[in-house]
Write an enzyme that holds these catalytic residues in place. Structure first.
Site, short mmCIF file in Angstrom:
data_model
loop_
_atom_site.label_atom_id
_atom_site.label_comp_id
_atom_site.label_asym_id
_atom_site.label_seq_id
_atom_site.Cartn_x
_atom_site.Cartn_y
_atom_site.Cartn_z
N VAL A 1 -0.87 85.80 66.55
CA VAL A 1 0.23 84.86 66.74
C VAL A 1 0.90 85.12 68.07
O VAL A 1 1.24 86.26 68.39
CB VAL A 1 1.27 85.02 65.60
CG1 VAL A 1 2.42 84.05 65.78
CG2 VAL A 1 0.61 84.82 64.24
N CYS A 2 1.10 84.07 68.84
CA CYS A 2 1.80 84.17 70.12
C CYS A 2 3.25 83.74 69.90
O CYS A 2 3.56 82.55 69.90
CB CYS A 2 1.13 83.29 71.17
SG CYS A 2 1.89 83.45 72.78
N LEU A 3 4.10 84.72 69.66
CA LEU A 3 5.53 84.48 69.47
C LEU A 3 6.24 85.57 70.25
O LEU A 3 6.03 86.76 69.97
CB LEU A 3 5.87 84.54 67.97
CG LEU A 3 7.31 84.23 67.57
CD1 LEU A 3 7.69 82.80 67.95
CD2 LEU A 3 7.50 84.43 66.08
#
Length: 182
Positions: free
Chosen positions: A109-111
């Site tokens: 996840v790119c957060l």
């Protein structure tokens, strides 16, 4: 009234109180995660599942968006809270294969708050709202799935069709997606 002097003397003599030795001391991560879980304020589109109720450091978050491209889907994320928490962010993976610019096909996840923008004052609640926001507003500017990001930027309608097709279960190019509709 507690007699401190006698307690200190017992400890000095090696005599421990019977109820003390049997209980393991909770780590800082366990104490903080317990506080975070007690203070969770989940939106109606999210729920938390603890496969092992005695293990608060490993749990699942289920997000079921009720608007946007991903409306009607059901996406499962696994959280693994390490001993460095809250100084280190939890490890979060999407267990549901999803056609999304900010989630790759391996579930990474790119957060930003899970990486460079993490601060110990952030909580599990912050991450829940961050993940939910990714489904409402996918960000093609910071992608993990570059192909999905390019389609979102160049042809919004095709992106929407690909999301719908992937959530129903089907192929996008050569990649097969399992059905994830509620």
């Amino acid at each position: 009234m507690i007699k401190l002097f006698s307690l200190k003397q017992q400890k000095k003599d090696g005599i421990d109180s019977p109820d003390r030795g049997s209980q393991k001391k909770a780590s800082a991560a366990q104490l903080r995660i317990q506080k975070d879980i007690n203070e969770l304020n989940l939106p109606k589109t999210c729920q938390v599942d603890f496969p092992d109720p005695d293990d608060l450091l490993n749990f699942k978050l289920i997000i079921s968006p009720d608007e946007g491209f991903y409306r009607g889907g059901r996406f499962v994320f696994s959280f693994k809270v390490l001993q460095g928490y809250p100084h280190d962010p939890p490890k979060v993976k999407c267990e549901t294969m999803v056609y999304h610019p900010n989630i790759d096909l391996e579930g990474n996840v790119c957060l930003n708050i899970l990486r460079e923008d993490w601060k110990p004052v952030l909580t599990i609640n912050s991450i829940v709202y961050g993940l939910q926001y990714l489904f409402l507003e996918p960000n093609p500017e910071d992608p993990l799935n570059k192909e999905a990001a390019e389609v979102l930027q160049s042809n919004r309608r095709l992106f929407e069709q690909n999301v719908t097709k992937s959530m129903r279960g089907g192929y996008i190019g050569s990649m097969y997606f399992d059905r994830c509709l509620k």
